[in-house]
Design an enzyme around this catalytic site. Structure first.
Site, PDB file in Angstrom:
ATOM      1  N   GLY A  15      44.932 -17.865  15.660  1.00 36.24           N
ATOM      2  CA  GLY A  15      43.869 -18.752  14.985  1.00 36.24           C
ATOM      3  C   GLY A  15      42.622 -17.884  14.286  1.00 36.24           C
ATOM      4  O   GLY A  15      42.129 -17.212  15.033  1.00 36.24           O
ATOM      5  N   GLY A  17      39.796 -19.033  12.940  1.00 42.72           N
ATOM      6  CA  GLY A  17      38.493 -19.840  12.843  1.00 42.72           C
ATOM      7  C   GLY A  17      37.365 -19.045  13.400  1.00 42.72           C
ATOM      8  O   GLY A  17      37.319 -17.827  13.840  1.00 42.72           O
ATOM      9  N   VAL A  83      52.283 -20.530  14.750  1.00 43.38           N
ATOM     10  CA  VAL A  83      52.584 -20.361  16.098  1.00 43.38           C
ATOM     11  C   VAL A  83      53.177 -21.539  16.685  1.00 43.38           C
ATOM     12  O   VAL A  83      52.548 -22.712  16.469  1.00 43.38           O
ATOM     13  CB  VAL A  83      51.624 -19.985  17.112  1.00 43.38           C
ATOM     14  CG1 VAL A  83      51.932 -19.684  18.510  1.00 43.38           C
ATOM     15  CG2 VAL A  83      51.402 -18.350  16.633  1.00 43.38           C
ATOM     16  N   GLU A 179      26.668 -37.228   8.531  1.00 44.77           N
ATOM     17  CA  GLU A 179      26.240 -36.227   7.399  1.00 44.77           C
ATOM     18  C   GLU A 179      26.826 -36.541   6.217  1.00 44.77           C
ATOM     19  O   GLU A 179      26.679 -36.698   5.010  1.00 44.77           O
ATOM     20  CB  GLU A 179      26.541 -34.613   7.874  1.00 44.77           C
ATOM     21  CG  GLU A 179      25.763 -34.335   8.711  1.00 44.77           C
ATOM     22  CD  GLU A 179      26.153 -32.689   9.202  1.00 44.77           C
ATOM     23  OE1 GLU A 179      25.152 -32.153   9.462  1.00 44.77           O
ATOM     24  OE2 GLU A 179      27.307 -32.503   9.095  1.00 44.77           O
ATOM     25  N   ASP A 308      37.471 -25.204  21.178  1.00 45.37           N
ATOM     26  CA  ASP A 308      38.055 -26.369  21.324  1.00 45.37           C
ATOM     27  C   ASP A 308      39.329 -26.782  22.031  1.00 45.37           C
ATOM     28  O   ASP A 308      39.511 -27.608  22.588  1.00 45.37           O
ATOM     29  CB  ASP A 308      38.109 -27.142  19.903  1.00 45.37           C
ATOM     30  CG  ASP A 308      36.776 -27.326  19.331  1.00 45.37           C
ATOM     31  OD1 ASP A 308      35.744 -27.119  20.091  1.00 45.37           O
ATOM     32  OD2 ASP A 308      36.832 -27.696  18.045  1.00 45.37           O
ATOM     33  N   ALA A 323      31.077 -24.891  17.066  1.00 46.89           N
ATOM     34  CA  ALA A 323      31.166 -23.636  16.460  1.00 46.89           C
ATOM     35  C   ALA A 323      30.560 -22.556  17.329  1.00 46.89           C
ATOM     36  O   ALA A 323      31.351 -21.584  17.488  1.00 46.89           O
ATOM     37  CB  ALA A 323      30.756 -23.484  14.830  1.00 46.89           C
ATOM     38  N   GLN A 324      29.158 -22.777  17.843  1.00 53.22           N
ATOM     39  CA  GLN A 324      28.636 -21.884  18.465  1.00 53.22           C
ATOM     40  C   GLN A 324      29.489 -21.479  19.999  1.00 53.22           C
ATOM     41  O   GLN A 324      29.303 -20.370  20.216  1.00 53.22           O
ATOM     42  CB  GLN A 324      27.201 -22.316  18.965  1.00 53.22           C
ATOM     43  CG  GLN A 324      26.202 -21.828  17.769  1.00 53.22           C
ATOM     44  CD  GLN A 324      26.075 -20.377  17.829  1.00 53.22           C
ATOM     45  OE1 GLN A 324      26.253 -19.400  18.867  1.00 53.22           O
ATOM     46  NE2 GLN A 324      25.757 -19.819  16.413  1.00 53.22           N
TER      47      GLN A 324
END
Length: 443
Positions: A15, A17, A83, A179, A308, A323-324
């Protein structure tokens, strides 16, 4: 015979990200071979996907080639592949690409940062009519769908059908839904209103639905209320406390009411990648891997799960899927592996430092919550802009996005309002038919 040269340890990261990239950067000086695998060649700044979907930013402004980001890390190899499984006893992952299927790749340490995909809460049939956004292809497809709605309405001879074509329903009033709803409202009332002759884009109907009792449920009640008030000022119909009962090609059923719409967008739940199934270890009810305080899997100290895909409680509450968290966990995993390999003492157990929550609601308005600090309005929007610019992967993107934001704020003109159908790929197909894969995510 000469002495045998000791084999360099290999750290495999699945990953590219926020979590995977943070781990790779933390391992830049580690005496090991670092192999990062992702099924795309780019790192995606997911918090701004909705701006691609609403034509404010172009895809290239929130995506960065992983090789470019890691080009100066001589110990790191990037592999474009998917994967499909892990053999934790043989210590290898299975990688597939266009030429090979399930090629085993051995590891000494493994970091799984595989992210999430959409969750339709047991109603997978909704996916055909209500696409979500987890990739650039998803965002471009949603952008196509939104822009095509106005083109179809402009060409429609029967004025009675304009209302249905220009009704947008968003399911889920978390940060993404709020948003997105605000961005669509600004798009139709500022950017598009002078460009059509037979329809009035400002008359578009935007409905935001959520089963929860209020929008932005993770924020305080005062900030949630401020966001709702702002959305309503922008013309968004906010319907908290109403679950969606049914979605089809003609619209949705909400609390027994039929809302006709050709554009339904899923901004609700997410589901973790299949990492728990690969490992065959304990997971929480959502399917996230239960990890220990050092982010390793019980019984397998060489396997780390971050972001996550991981389930970890702190102070009695599960860490949020933001994200943090992924970045801090990835950095921690990389540093801990580095210490093990150079023989230094282990780190203290992982602890997440909460820097606060942010959500933007239309032009020049946001809400910010950091501990007891609650801010709303333009100051919060400036903080939101600064934070998002800071975490873009490359300097050239920060400059490009800042210039585009300033230009859009001052003129209302958007960065990319192109309807693009990509021939020869999955994204060419109608959104209703586009499958969602979730093996290696860019979160």
């Amino acid at each position: 015979m000469g002495e045998r040269i000791p084999r360099v340890p290999r750290v495999v990261i699945v990953g590219g990200g926020f979590g995977g990239l943070a781990a790779a950067k933390a391992l830049r000086k580690t005496p090991a071979e670092i192999v990062l695998i992702d099924r795309t060649n780019h790192h995606l700044f997911q918090p701004l996907l909705y701006q691609v979907a609403t034509s404010e930013l172009a895809p290239g402004q929130i995506g960065s080639p992983i090789r470019g980001i890691l080009r100066n890390q001589k110990n790191t190899t990037v592999i474009l592949g998917e994967v499909t499984g892990v053999d934790k006893d043989q210590k290898c992952v299975f990688v597939s690409n266009v030429d090979h299927e399930r090629v085993p790749l051995a590891y000494d340490y493994l970091i799984l940062a595989t992210g999430v995909t959409h969750s339709y809460f047991g109603h997978d049939e909704f996916e055909k009519f209500a696409p979500g956004m987890k990739s650039l292809a998803d965002a471009v497809a949603v952008r196509n769908k939104v822009l095509q709605a106005f083109e179809q309405a402009e060409a429609e001879e029967d004025p009675s059908r304009h209302r249905d074509l220009l009704t947008f329903v968003l399911v889920g009033a978390g940060p993404t839904g709020v948003e997105m709803a605000g961005a669509i409202a600004v798009l139709v009332r500022n950017t598009l209103r002078s460009e059509f002759r037979r329809i009035d884009p400002a008359a578009a109907r935007i409905v935001l639905v959520d089963a929860g009792s209020r929008v932005l449920g993770s924020f305080s009640e005062d900030l949630s209320g401020a966001a709702k008030k702002r959305l309503e000022k922008l013309g968004v119909e906010v319907r908290p406390g109403h679950a969606v009962d049914h979605i089809d090609g003609e619209g949705v059923m909400v609390a027994g009411e039929r809302i006709l719409s050709k554009t339904v967008i899923w901004t609700a739940g997410v589901a973790p990648s299949p990492a728990g199934k690969w490992l065959n270890v304990g997971t929480d009810r959502a399917g996230r891997v239960l990890v220990q305080k050092d982010l390793t899997v019980r019984g397998y100290p060489e396997i780390f799960v971050v972001g996550d895909t991981a389930a970890l409680d702190q102070d009695g509450k599960p860490l949020p899927g933001v994200a943090q968290v992924a970045m801090q966990e990835g950095r921690y995993a990389g540093r801990l592996i580095h210490r093990r390999l150079i023989g230094e003492p282990a780190l203290r157990p992982f602890r997440y430092f909460d820097k606060g929550n942010l959500a933007v609601v239309g032009k020049g308005f946001a809400v910010l919550q950091s501990g007891k600090i609650h801010v709303k309005g333009f100051p919060a929007w400036l903080a939101w802009a600064a934070v998002h610019l800071q975490f873009l992967a490359q300097s050239n993107l920060r400059v490009s996005v800042l210039v585009q934001w300033v230009w859009t704020y001052l003129t209302g003109q958007r960065g990319s309002r192109l309807i693009v159908n990509y021939h020869g790929s999955e994204t060419q197909r109608p959104m209703a038919d586009a499958p969602q894969k979730a093996v290696v995510s860019s979160k």
